[in-house]
Design an enzyme around this catalytic site. Structure first.
Site, PDB file in Angstrom:
ATOM      1  N   GLN A 113     136.397  31.542  25.382  1.00 54.99           N
ATOM      2  CA  GLN A 113     135.827  32.017  26.651  1.00 54.99           C
ATOM      3  C   GLN A 113     136.549  31.383  27.841  1.00 54.99           C
ATOM      4  O   GLN A 113     136.767  32.032  28.863  1.00 54.99           O
ATOM      5  CB  GLN A 113     134.324  31.664  26.700  1.00 54.99           C
ATOM      6  CG  GLN A 113     133.561  32.416  27.770  1.00 54.99           C
ATOM      7  CD  GLN A 113     133.149  33.812  27.331  1.00 54.99           C
ATOM      8  OE1 GLN A 113     132.708  34.018  26.210  1.00 54.99           O
ATOM      9  NE2 GLN A 113     133.296  34.785  28.199  1.00 54.99           N
ATOM     10  N   LYS A 128     129.635  28.635  25.784  1.00 57.39           N
ATOM     11  CA  LYS A 128     128.969  29.538  24.838  1.00 57.39           C
ATOM     12  C   LYS A 128     127.777  28.799  24.265  1.00 57.39           C
ATOM     13  O   LYS A 128     127.773  27.561  24.226  1.00 57.39           O
ATOM     14  CB  LYS A 128     129.927  29.900  23.697  1.00 57.39           C
ATOM     15  CG  LYS A 128     129.602  31.213  23.041  1.00 57.39           C
ATOM     16  CD  LYS A 128     130.163  32.371  23.841  1.00 57.39           C
ATOM     17  CE  LYS A 128     129.749  33.694  23.291  1.00 57.39           C
ATOM     18  NZ  LYS A 128     130.571  34.776  23.872  1.00 57.39           N
ATOM     19  N   GLY A 167     124.474  37.594  27.378  1.00 54.30           N
ATOM     20  CA  GLY A 167     124.223  37.985  25.996  1.00 54.30           C
ATOM     21  C   GLY A 167     125.456  37.890  25.117  1.00 54.30           C
ATOM     22  O   GLY A 167     126.570  37.648  25.590  1.00 54.30           O
ATOM     23  N   ASP A 168     125.260  38.059  23.845  1.00 51.99           N
ATOM     24  CA  ASP A 168     126.331  38.160  22.840  1.00 51.99           C
ATOM     25  C   ASP A 168     125.627  38.729  21.604  1.00 51.99           C
ATOM     26  O   ASP A 168     124.592  39.409  21.750  1.00 51.99           O
ATOM     27  CB  ASP A 168     126.965  36.778  22.586  1.00 51.99           C
ATOM     28  CG  ASP A 168     128.275  36.866  21.805  1.00 51.99           C
ATOM     29  OD1 ASP A 168     129.300  37.200  22.407  1.00 51.99           O
ATOM     30  OD2 ASP A 168     128.280  36.628  20.578  1.00 51.99           O
ATOM     31  N   ASN A 242     126.248  46.525  21.039  1.00 50.46           N
ATOM     32  CA  ASN A 242     126.598  46.804  22.436  1.00 50.46           C
ATOM     33  C   ASN A 242     128.062  47.184  22.600  1.00 50.46           C
ATOM     34  O   ASN A 242     128.386  48.215  23.193  1.00 50.46           O
ATOM     35  CB  ASN A 242     126.251  45.571  23.290  1.00 50.46           C
ATOM     36  CG  ASN A 242     126.730  45.721  24.709  1.00 50.46           C
ATOM     37  OD1 ASN A 242     127.858  45.370  25.029  1.00 50.46           O
ATOM     38  ND2 ASN A 242     125.903  46.275  25.569  1.00 50.46           N
TER      39      ASN A 242
HETATM   40  P1  NDP Z   1     125.491  43.129  18.996  1.00 48.56           P
HETATM   41  O1  NDP Z   1     124.519  42.161  18.437  1.00 48.56           O
HETATM   42  O2  NDP Z   1     125.024  44.110  20.004  1.00 48.56           O
HETATM   43  O3  NDP Z   1     126.177  43.953  17.832  1.00 48.56           O
HETATM   44  C1  NDP Z   1     126.875  43.321  16.814  1.00 48.56           C
HETATM   45  C2  NDP Z   1     127.204  44.349  15.740  1.00 48.56           C
HETATM   46  O4  NDP Z   1     128.041  43.762  14.783  1.00 48.56           O
HETATM   47  C3  NDP Z   1     125.972  44.836  14.996  1.00 48.56           C
HETATM   48  O5  NDP Z   1     126.179  46.162  14.598  1.00 48.56           O
HETATM   49  C4  NDP Z   1     125.902  43.894  13.806  1.00 48.56           C
HETATM   50  O6  NDP Z   1     125.274  44.459  12.681  1.00 48.56           O
HETATM   51  C5  NDP Z   1     127.378  43.663  13.524  1.00 48.56           C
HETATM   52  N1  NDP Z   1     127.576  42.307  13.011  1.00 48.56           N
HETATM   53  C6  NDP Z   1     127.285  41.136  13.636  1.00 48.56           C
HETATM   54  N2  NDP Z   1     127.594  40.099  12.844  1.00 48.56           N
HETATM   55  C7  NDP Z   1     128.077  40.631  11.707  1.00 48.56           C
HETATM   56  C8  NDP Z   1     128.560  40.068  10.515  1.00 48.56           C
HETATM   57  N3  NDP Z   1     128.609  38.730  10.345  1.00 48.56           N
HETATM   58  N4  NDP Z   1     129.003  40.921   9.560  1.00 48.56           N
HETATM   59  C9  NDP Z   1     128.952  42.260   9.738  1.00 48.56           C
HETATM   60  N5  NDP Z   1     128.493  42.849  10.843  1.00 48.56           N
HETATM   61  C10 NDP Z   1     128.069  42.049  11.814  1.00 48.56           C
HETATM   62  O7  NDP Z   1     126.692  42.254  19.583  1.00 48.56           O
HETATM   63  P2  NDP Z   1     127.825  42.690  20.618  1.00 48.56           P
HETATM   64  O8  NDP Z   1     128.169  44.116  20.418  1.00 48.56           O
HETATM   65  O9  NDP Z   1     127.400  42.218  21.942  1.00 48.56           O
HETATM   66  O10 NDP Z   1     129.033  41.762  20.163  1.00 48.56           O
HETATM   67  C11 NDP Z   1     130.041  42.212  19.235  1.00 48.56           C
HETATM   68  C12 NDP Z   1     131.261  41.333  19.368  1.00 48.56           C
HETATM   69  O11 NDP Z   1     131.791  41.447  20.698  1.00 48.56           O
HETATM   70  C13 NDP Z   1     131.052  39.830  19.173  1.00 48.56           C
HETATM   71  O12 NDP Z   1     132.203  39.266  18.622  1.00 48.56           O
HETATM   72  C14 NDP Z   1     130.855  39.307  20.588  1.00 48.56           C
HETATM   73  O13 NDP Z   1     131.172  37.936  20.684  1.00 48.56           O
HETATM   74  C15 NDP Z   1     131.892  40.163  21.309  1.00 48.56           C
HETATM   75  N6  NDP Z   1     131.729  40.301  22.745  1.00 48.56           N
HETATM   76  C16 NDP Z   1     130.557  40.737  23.289  1.00 48.56           C
HETATM   77  C17 NDP Z   1     130.451  40.906  24.659  1.00 48.56           C
HETATM   78  C18 NDP Z   1     129.224  41.468  25.284  1.00 48.56           C
HETATM   79  O14 NDP Z   1     129.262  41.707  26.501  1.00 48.56           O
HETATM   80  N7  NDP Z   1     128.150  41.727  24.559  1.00 48.56           N
HETATM   81  C19 NDP Z   1     131.553  40.555  25.554  1.00 48.56           C
HETATM   82  C20 NDP Z   1     132.773  40.173  24.869  1.00 48.56           C
HETATM   83  C21 NDP Z   1     132.821  40.034  23.527  1.00 48.56           C
HETATM   84  P3  NDP Z   1     123.667  44.598  12.602  1.00 48.56           P
HETATM   85  O15 NDP Z   1     123.348  45.770  13.485  1.00 48.56           O
HETATM   86  O16 NDP Z   1     123.376  44.838  11.172  1.00 48.56           O
HETATM   87  O17 NDP Z   1     123.132  43.310  13.132  1.00 48.56           O
HETATM   88  O1  2IT Z   2     132.202  36.937  24.737  1.00 51.45           O
HETATM   89  C1  2IT Z   2     131.891  37.268  25.900  1.00 51.45           C
HETATM   90  O2  2IT Z   2     132.739  37.383  26.793  1.00 51.45           O
HETATM   91  C2  2IT Z   2     130.482  37.563  26.183  1.00 51.45           C
HETATM   92  N1  2IT Z   2     129.666  37.525  25.282  1.00 51.45           N
HETATM   93  C3  2IT Z   2     130.047  37.878  27.586  1.00 51.45           C
HETATM   94  C4  2IT Z   2     129.907  36.636  28.402  1.00 51.45           C
HETATM   95  C5  2IT Z   2     129.290  36.825  29.761  1.00 51.45           C
HETATM   96  O3  2IT Z   2     129.038  35.789  30.394  1.00 51.45           O
HETATM   97  O4  2IT Z   2     129.074  37.956  30.204  1.00 51.45           O
END
Ligand code: NDP
Ligand code: 2IT
Length: 453
Positions: A113, A128, A167-168, A242
């Site tokens: 990050q 984080k 969030g994450d 997301n």
């Molecule tokens: P969510 O919780 O909204 O979605 C995560 C998805 O990935 C779900 O479908 C989940 O399955 C699946 N998942 C999570 N962990 C595992 C695992 N260990 N094995 C298999 N499937 C898995 O999270 P986000 O969409 O927010 O985050 C996804 C990725 O993007 C992460 O790496 C996060 O750090 C990164 N990210 C997120 C940001 C954000 O703004 N939200 C910004 C930048 C990066 P299930 O539905 O079964 O739980």
């Molecule tokens: O991994 C990431 O960049 C996030 N989960 C979003 C962090 C944030 O502060 O919006």
């Protein structure tokens, strides 16, 4: 000692001081080995002990979170906030609720990050946090009680100019709401101390969409630069949360064809294109398993996890032009990279944090696959978080179109920064090297300016 030996010695140090933190070790190796050309050129980083300082978080908070479930049972979880580096501004980064996390996970994410936020050029440091709490199968009231208990400790460590979580994985608008409500209750303030808030209560338009949309804007720039176009491309996307949902939405809007998505239990392959409305209804609204999708769309096949290729993932075994990993770390392995190459994939656009294993990255690059690294690709989320902070601080509310326009400009700038930096080092098209060197320079030069602290 040469640059390579300097990096080796830091990694040895991490192995000794942080045993078992494999993900953290992986993240640091990825960045430090790729900046060797810079370290060879510039001696000031070693003279100022920058690598030694960068691998130690400024502050690590670990705390107990006790909450009572609906049956009256008392439960205990671990809470974390790793305030990694505040050189460029207040700590900024998400909270993850997932049963598999440990300190090493949050150190890897906080480290990443720090460099991601530097790439945005928006004046935010890196952090984080989260918990090994498993939100799956919990009632709304249980989620609320957990979030309130988590905030009962976290509130004293955060603040609008100090540390602003978001969030994450496992933390979306519902959780941010409960966390924010408790923060307000404890502090009797109305400050935008969390981002990703609902648009009706202090949130920014387009924050929910920002990571996925930003990732697609990034892919478009890279493709254009290399003489391709996004329109008409078959895209394999993993995840169903997301980031995956809004990646799929934007891909469709721009004329590409996303044909897969996945959750922790299985994969959907829909050759007619993933239906976003159904995906949102299943995952965002009703929080159901993805297998439901195949019951609604007869064109789709559901592949349960036990049928995945050994050591790999079903999503990456389905022929595609572009891969968009958008679920979690290390979800694209060497076996997957081999499948992608064999099936004619031209690009991997990393949307989740550190999705590709080191050997997968090596293989992809050796086979001339365009490789777009996560810290550049997924920076749209944190960027719009910073825009949310800006709106909260000035008590303004910008329209969706205004925020989206700013997001597009930020993603263009990140792409150009990474691309131009790679070119400067004689590695045109190597965005991994470009993103790592550009972000490292921003953080490290500022650390030198701020003195030995
Ligand atoms: P969510 O919780 O909204 O979605 C995560 C998805 O990935 C779900 O479908 C989940 O399955 C699946 N998942 C999570 N962990 C595992 C695992 N260990 N094995 C298999 N499937 C898995 O999270 P986000 O969409 O927010 O985050 C996804 C990725 O993007 C992460 O790496 C996060 O750090 C990164 N990210 C997120 C940001 C954000 O703004 N939200 C910004 C930048 C990066 P299930 O539905 O079964 O739980
Ligand atoms: O991994 C990431 O960049 C996030 N989960 C979003 C962090 C944030 O502060 O919006």
């Amino acid at each position: 000692m040469g640059a390579k030996e300097y990096v080796d010695s830091i990694l040895d140090y991490i192995k000794r001081c942080s045993p078992g933190q494999d993900e953290f070790y992986e993240a640091v190796s990825e960045v430090f080995y790729s900046i060797i050309p810079l370290l060879e050129e510039e001696k000031k980083y070693k003279q100022n002990a920058i690598l030694e300082r960068l691998v130690v978080p400024e502050r690590t908070i670990i705390f107990r979170v006790v909450w009572v479930d609906d049956s009256g049972k008392i439960n205990t979880n671990l809470g974390y906030r790793v305030q990694f580096n505040s050189t460029l501004g207040p700590y900024k980064g998400g909270l993850r609720f997932h049963p598999d996390v440990s300190l090493g996970t949050f150190k890897f994410l906080g480290f990443e990050q720090t460099f991601k936020n530097a790439l945005t050029n928006l004046g935010i440091g890196g952090a984080k946090g989260g918990s090994n709490f498993n939100p799956k199968g919990k009632s709304d009231n249980e989620i609320m009680r957990f979030c309130q208990s988590f905030m009962n400790e976290l509130y004293r460590h955060i603040g609008t100019t100090k540390d602003v979580p978001a969030g994450d994985i496992g933390v979306g608008e519902r959780e941010i709401g409960y966390l924010y409500g408790q923060y307000k209750k404890l502090t009797a303030t109305s400050e935008g101390v969390l981002t990703g808030k609902g648009v009706g209560w202090g949130g920014s338009f387009a924050r929910k969409e920002a990571t996925g949309y930003g990732a697609v804007y990034f892919a478009e720039h890279f493709l254009q630069k290399m003489g391709y176009e996004l329109k008409g491309k078959i895209c394999a996307v993993s995840g169903a949360g997301n980031v995956a949902t809004y990646t799929i939405e934007k891909l469709k809007e721009l004329g590409a064809k996303p044909i897969t998505c996945s959750d922790s239990k299985g994969t959907i392959y829909d050759p007619s294109g993933i239906d976003v409305k159904t995906l949102k209804a299943i995952k965002e609204l009703h929080r159901l398993d993805l297998s439901e999708y195949a019951k609604i769309h007869k064109s789709a096949t559901y592949i349960p996890k036990h049928k995945y290729p050994k050591g790999g993932h079903a999503v990456w075994s389905i022929p595609c032009d572009i891969a968009f990993p958008a679920a979690t770390q290390n979800e694209l392995t060497l076996i997957d990279a081999k499948n992608l190459v064999k099936n004619g994939c031209i690009m991997v656009n990393e949307c989740s944090n550190m999705p590709s294993t080191p050997d997968a990255i090596e293989y992809l690059k050796a086979h001339n696959i365009l490789f777009a690294p996560s810290k550049a690709v997924n920076a749209g989320g944190v960027s719009v978080s910073q825009l949310e902070m800006e709106q909260n601080a000035s008590m303004q509310k910008w329209s969706f179109a205004e925020v989206d326009t700013k997001l597009q400009a930020i993603m263009k700038n990140i792409f150009e920064t990474a691309f131009e930096t790679a070119k400067e080092f004689g590695k045109e098209g190597d965005l991994q090297l470009g993103a790592n060197i550009a972000s490292f320079k921003r953080v490290a030069d500022a650390m030198i300016a701020l003195g030995a602290v």
